[in-house]
Design an enzyme around this catalytic site. Structure first.
Site, mmCIF file in Angstrom:
data_model
loop_
_atom_site.group_PDB
_atom_site.id
_atom_site.type_symbol
_atom_site.label_atom_id
_atom_site.label_comp_id
_atom_site.label_asym_id
_atom_site.label_seq_id
_atom_site.Cartn_x
_atom_site.Cartn_y
_atom_site.Cartn_z
ATOM 1 N N GLN A 123 -9.789 -4.275 -3.938
ATOM 2 C CA GLN A 123 -11.098 -3.781 -3.516
ATOM 3 C C GLN A 123 -12.120 -3.996 -4.641
ATOM 4 O OE1 GLN A 123 -12.053 -1.985 -0.474
ATOM 5 N NE2 GLN A 123 -14.008 -2.579 -1.314
ATOM 6 N N ARG A 140 -13.720 -9.161 1.099
ATOM 7 C CA ARG A 140 -12.301 -8.870 0.855
ATOM 8 C C ARG A 140 -11.476 -10.115 1.192
ATOM 9 N NH1 ARG A 140 -10.366 -3.750 1.042
ATOM 10 N NH2 ARG A 140 -8.579 -4.758 0.058
ATOM 11 N N CYS A 162 -16.497 1.182 0.075
ATOM 12 C CA CYS A 162 -15.303 0.367 0.370
ATOM 13 C C CYS A 162 -14.922 0.450 1.838
ATOM 14 C CB CYS A 162 -14.146 0.807 -0.517
ATOM 15 S SG CYS A 162 -13.780 2.562 -0.395
ATOM 16 N N HIS A 207 -7.098 0.572 -6.627
ATOM 17 C CA HIS A 207 -7.306 -0.349 -5.503
ATOM 18 C C HIS A 207 -7.914 -1.630 -6.107
ATOM 19 C CE1 HIS A 207 -7.636 -1.703 -1.519
ATOM 20 N NE2 HIS A 207 -8.512 -0.866 -1.014
ATOM 21 N N ARG A 244 0.889 -1.178 0.000
ATOM 22 C CA ARG A 244 0.000 0.000 0.000
ATOM 23 C C ARG A 244 0.915 1.213 0.000
ATOM 24 N NH1 ARG A 244 -5.496 1.143 3.325
ATOM 25 N NH2 ARG A 244 -6.146 -0.349 1.743
ATOM 26 N N ASP A 263 -17.657 6.647 -1.924
ATOM 27 C CA ASP A 263 -16.407 6.582 -1.166
ATOM 28 C C ASP A 263 -16.152 7.985 -0.611
ATOM 29 O OD1 ASP A 263 -13.911 5.830 -0.140
ATOM 30 O OD2 ASP A 263 -12.905 5.749 -2.089
#
Ligand code: CP
Ligand code: NVA
Length: 319
Positions: A145, A303, A275, A142, A115, A235
């Site tokens: 995700q 996830r 998310c 991402h 990340r 988001d």
């Protein structure tokens, strides 16, 4: 060299990375979904299939994380492997060059989840790494995700092809990954975003190149966006790294809040996705996030399963 995906027909080990969804074909996405589905069904019966015994995953995170970190660590453990969370003391980006760092990692571990603040960091690491690199979020994308999100929609409605995902909010990393993901699985995407925060030409070119079949509509009208969608996704208005822009963004984004009034324009049965983490009261109200249309807990839970699918696909020679 640690394990890498054996690509039949090439007669060699090819290291596969997951930096963006452009790295996967539609068939590979479907394969990951079907591995995830199988592993999830077994997990729900109490079975944790050890497909990756002895495999080691490193996690290198420049930004905070709950879901990505914990679901990857739990996932590799379920599969019989183990994980190493690399903290600041490894000196990533400060003690040695990224190339040297990457070469060493590849000698010790089978896969690294990164990340990073800048997407280029993950790309540089992958260029020099002799093990697989997975993007666990950058400013650009991402992908893990988006895979879990599409897997969740598939779980909820079955066939994805021809259905529409509405994005209401900032054209950010998650939106970019979903756009390519939607294109790959045959979904349409409609985005309601204030003009200054819509995808720029560079992003649109990248999306069109990597998802040429994508039916993408961009509007400034949230009601138009949600009308025909099966899933309404939002988001945060300011992502990690954009904290200094938060107040300015709030002014622009207030009309884009996903609240009960906006949801009343959606089809019956449309669901709300996020998310997470959410800024309750900004991009989404408590009423909607905690309401009957919200699938955010299932989405976050997936996830784990989607990432087990990714790890098994990437690392198990015969997954
Ligand atoms: N959605 C997501 O990636 O959450 P974290 O930032 O907690 O990992
Ligand atoms: N767009 C958000 C996603 C967090 C999972 C961010 O980058 O902060």
């Amino acid at each position: 060299m640690p394990a890498a995906l054996r690509v039949e027909g090439l007669g060699c080990n090819v290291i596969r990375h997951l930096l963006t969804l452009a790295d996967l074909t539609a068939a590979e996405i479907e394969r990951i979904f079907s591995i995830a589905e199988d592993l999830k069904a077994k997990f729900e019966k109490g079975l944790r299939e050890p497909l990756l015994p002895g495999r080691v995953m490193a996690l290198l995170f420049e930004k905070p994380s709950l879901r990505t970190r914990v679901s990857f660590e739990a996932g590799i453990t379920h599969l019989g492997g183990s994980s190493l969370f690399l903290g600041r003391e490894v000196g990533f980006g400060s003690r040695e060059s990224i190339a040297d760092f990457a070469r060493m990692l590849g000698e010790y571990v089978d896969v690294v989840v990164v990340r990073a603040n800048r997407h280029q960091t993950v790309a540089d690491l992958a260029r020099h790494c002799t093990c697989s690199v997975i993007n666990g979020l950058t400013d650009f994308g991402h992908p893990c995700q988006a895979l879990a999100d599409l897997y969740t929609i598939r779980e909820l409605i079955g066939n994805l092809r021809g259905r529409t995902l509405a994005w209401v909010g900032d054209a950010n990393n998650v939106a970019r990954s979903l756009a390519v993901g939607c294109g790959k699985v045959g979904m349409s995407m409609i985005m309601a975003t204030p003009k200054p925060y819509q995808f720029d030409e560079k992003s649109l070119t990248w999306i069109r190149r990597n998802a040429p079949g994508l039916d993408l509509t961009i509007t400034t009208d949230p009601v138009e966006a949600v009308r025909d969608a099966v899933a309404i996704y939002t988001d945060v208005w300011a992502s990690m790294g954009q904290e200094s822009e938060r107040e300015a963004r709030r002014v622009e984004f207030v009309p884009y809040q996903v609240n009960a009034e906006l949801m009343s324009h959606a089809q019956k049965g449309a669901f709300l996705m996020h998310c997470l983490p959410a800024r309750r009261g900004e991009e989404v109200t408590d009423e909607v996030l905690d309401g009957p249309q919200s699938v955010v807990v299932q989405q976050a839970a997936n996830r784990l399963h989607a990432q087990k699918g990714i790890l098994a696909w990437l690392l198990a020679a015969k997954a």
